[in-house]
Design a protein around this motif. Structure first.
Motif, short mmCIF file in Angstrom:
data_model
loop_
_atom_site.label_atom_id
_atom_site.label_comp_id
_atom_site.label_asym_id
_atom_site.label_seq_id
_atom_site.Cartn_x
_atom_site.Cartn_y
_atom_site.Cartn_z
N PRO A 1 31.05 -22.21 -1.83
CA PRO A 1 32.06 -22.90 -1.01
C PRO A 1 33.11 -23.60 -1.88
O PRO A 1 32.81 -24.16 -2.94
CB PRO A 1 31.26 -23.93 -0.22
CG PRO A 1 29.86 -23.43 -0.22
CD PRO A 1 29.69 -22.71 -1.53
N ASP B 1 19.94 -15.05 0.81
CA ASP B 1 20.28 -15.44 2.17
C ASP B 1 20.49 -16.95 2.27
O ASP B 1 20.92 -17.47 3.29
CB ASP B 1 19.22 -14.98 3.17
CG ASP B 1 17.85 -15.59 2.94
OD1 ASP B 1 17.59 -16.13 1.84
OD2 ASP B 1 17.00 -15.50 3.85
N PHE C 1 23.19 -23.94 1.00
CA PHE C 1 24.11 -23.24 1.89
C PHE C 1 23.50 -21.93 2.40
O PHE C 1 23.01 -21.13 1.60
CB PHE C 1 25.39 -22.85 1.14
CG PHE C 1 26.04 -23.97 0.39
CD1 PHE C 1 26.67 -25.01 1.07
CD2 PHE C 1 26.05 -23.99 -1.00
CE1 PHE C 1 27.29 -26.04 0.37
CE2 PHE C 1 26.67 -25.01 -1.70
CZ PHE C 1 27.28 -26.04 -1.02
N VAL D 1 23.88 -18.11 3.48
CA VAL D 1 24.79 -17.07 2.97
C VAL D 1 24.92 -15.97 4.01
O VAL D 1 23.92 -15.47 4.53
CB VAL D 1 24.26 -16.48 1.64
CG1 VAL D 1 25.20 -15.40 1.13
CG2 VAL D 1 24.07 -17.58 0.61
N VAL D 2 26.16 -15.61 4.31
CA VAL D 2 26.45 -14.52 5.24
C VAL D 2 27.36 -13.54 4.51
O VAL D 2 28.44 -13.91 4.03
CB VAL D 2 27.14 -15.03 6.53
CG1 VAL D 2 27.52 -13.87 7.43
CG2 VAL D 2 26.25 -16.03 7.26
N ARG E 1 28.76 -14.58 1.15
CA ARG E 1 29.60 -15.79 1.12
C ARG E 1 28.80 -16.99 1.62
O ARG E 1 28.29 -16.97 2.74
CB ARG E 1 30.83 -15.58 1.99
CG ARG E 1 31.83 -16.73 1.94
CD ARG E 1 33.12 -16.33 2.66
NE ARG E 1 34.30 -16.95 2.15
CZ ARG E 1 34.82 -16.85 0.94
NH1 ARG E 1 34.24 -16.12 0.05
NH2 ARG E 1 35.93 -17.45 0.61
N CYS E 2 28.71 -18.02 0.78
CA CYS E 2 28.05 -19.26 1.21
C CYS E 2 28.88 -19.93 2.29
O CYS E 2 30.10 -20.02 2.18
CB CYS E 2 27.90 -20.23 0.03
SG CYS E 2 26.77 -19.68 -1.24
N GLN E 3 28.20 -20.39 3.31
CA GLN E 3 28.87 -21.13 4.37
C GLN E 3 29.18 -22.54 3.87
O GLN E 3 28.55 -23.04 2.95
CB GLN E 3 27.98 -21.18 5.61
CG GLN E 3 27.57 -19.79 6.11
CD GLN E 3 28.77 -18.95 6.46
OE1 GLN E 3 29.47 -19.23 7.43
NE2 GLN E 3 29.03 -17.92 5.67
N GLU E 4 30.15 -23.19 4.46
CA GLU E 4 30.53 -24.55 4.05
C GLU E 4 29.47 -25.58 4.41
O GLU E 4 29.30 -26.58 3.73
CB GLU E 4 31.86 -24.96 4.70
CG GLU E 4 33.08 -24.26 4.13
CD GLU E 4 33.45 -24.71 2.73
OE1 GLU E 4 33.09 -25.84 2.31
OE2 GLU E 4 34.11 -23.94 2.03
N GLN E 5 28.75 -25.34 5.49
CA GLN E 5 27.75 -26.30 5.96
C GLN E 5 26.61 -26.45 4.96
O GLN E 5 26.23 -25.49 4.29
CB GLN E 5 27.16 -25.84 7.29
CG GLN E 5 28.17 -25.73 8.40
CD GLN E 5 27.55 -25.08 9.62
OE1 GLN E 5 26.66 -24.26 9.53
NE2 GLN E 5 28.06 -25.46 10.79
N TRP F 1 22.63 -27.36 4.61
CA TRP F 1 21.40 -27.36 5.39
C TRP F 1 20.25 -27.87 4.55
O TRP F 1 20.24 -27.73 3.32
CB TRP F 1 21.08 -25.94 5.85
CG TRP F 1 21.99 -25.46 6.94
CD1 TRP F 1 23.30 -25.10 6.81
CD2 TRP F 1 21.66 -25.27 8.30
NE1 TRP F 1 23.82 -24.72 8.01
CE2 TRP F 1 22.83 -24.80 8.95
CE3 TRP F 1 20.50 -25.44 9.05
CZ2 TRP F 1 22.86 -24.52 10.31
CZ3 TRP F 1 20.53 -25.15 10.39
CH2 TRP F 1 21.70 -24.70 11.02
N ASP G 1 30.14 -29.98 5.58
CA ASP G 1 30.54 -29.42 4.30
C ASP G 1 29.91 -30.21 3.16
O ASP G 1 29.29 -31.25 3.38
CB ASP G 1 32.07 -29.34 4.15
CG ASP G 1 32.75 -30.69 4.12
OD1 ASP G 1 32.36 -31.56 3.31
OD2 ASP G 1 33.71 -30.89 4.91
#
Length: 160
Positions: A51, A96, A111, A113-114, A117-121, A123, A138
């Motif tokens: 991100p 993942d 993060f 991964v989709v 690409r790592c998501q901004e959120q 977890w 984020d």
């Protein structure tokens, strides 16, 4: 949260950290900064895109200890830390999820991964159950909440 907003929140903490370094020889900001080229090399090696706010933080403030959070460094530190790629190669080789900080209980923050690409959120990933929890929109929001706990927050936690 934008980097300039985070910098404004972090500024008093950074001042306090410098005072602690001068007074006690301990700095709660380790500051293992990296270059964009070093980040890009790790992204290529891991086959993920990290991100933007996380990368901006690493080039400005760095990994290692940052208040109440310990961030895996991008560049290995001999004899001191597991680095980002090594930990993720061991824990999440299918990519993942990318962990960026240990919680200290075997759990991690990181993060999802989709499609590489790592998501901004950010977890919270439990090591023993498949029930991750969203903790921040984020990375900068995550660090503002987890890393920049104020002295009054710490005093209240000790009472509980």
């Amino acid at each position: 949260m934008e980097l300039t907003e985070f910098e404004a929140l972090a500024e008093p903490f950074c001042r306090e950290a410098a005072e602690q370094q001068a007074r006690y020889g301990f700095n709660p900001i380790e500051g293992l900064t990296v270059t964009a080229a070093e980040i890009a090399a790790v992204e290529r090696g891991m086959a993920v895109t990290l991100p933007d706010r996380y990368k901006a933080f690493l080039t400005r403030f760095g990994a290692g200890l940052f208040g109440f959070v310990e961030l895996f460094p991008i560049v290995p530190v001999p004899g001191r830390y597991d680095d980002l790629r090594t930990v993720n190669d061991q824990e999440f080789p299918d990519r993942d999820f990318v962990v960026v900080a240990p919680v200290g209980t075997g759990d991690h923050w990181g993060f999802p991964v989709v499609a590489g690409r790592c998501q901004e959120q950010v977890w919270f990933h439990y090591h023993d159950v498949d029930d991750d929890e969203l903790v921040a929109a984020d990375f900068l929001e995550f660090l503002a909440e987890q890393g920049l706990k104020s002295c009054s927050d710490r005093a209240l936690e000790r009472r509980d």
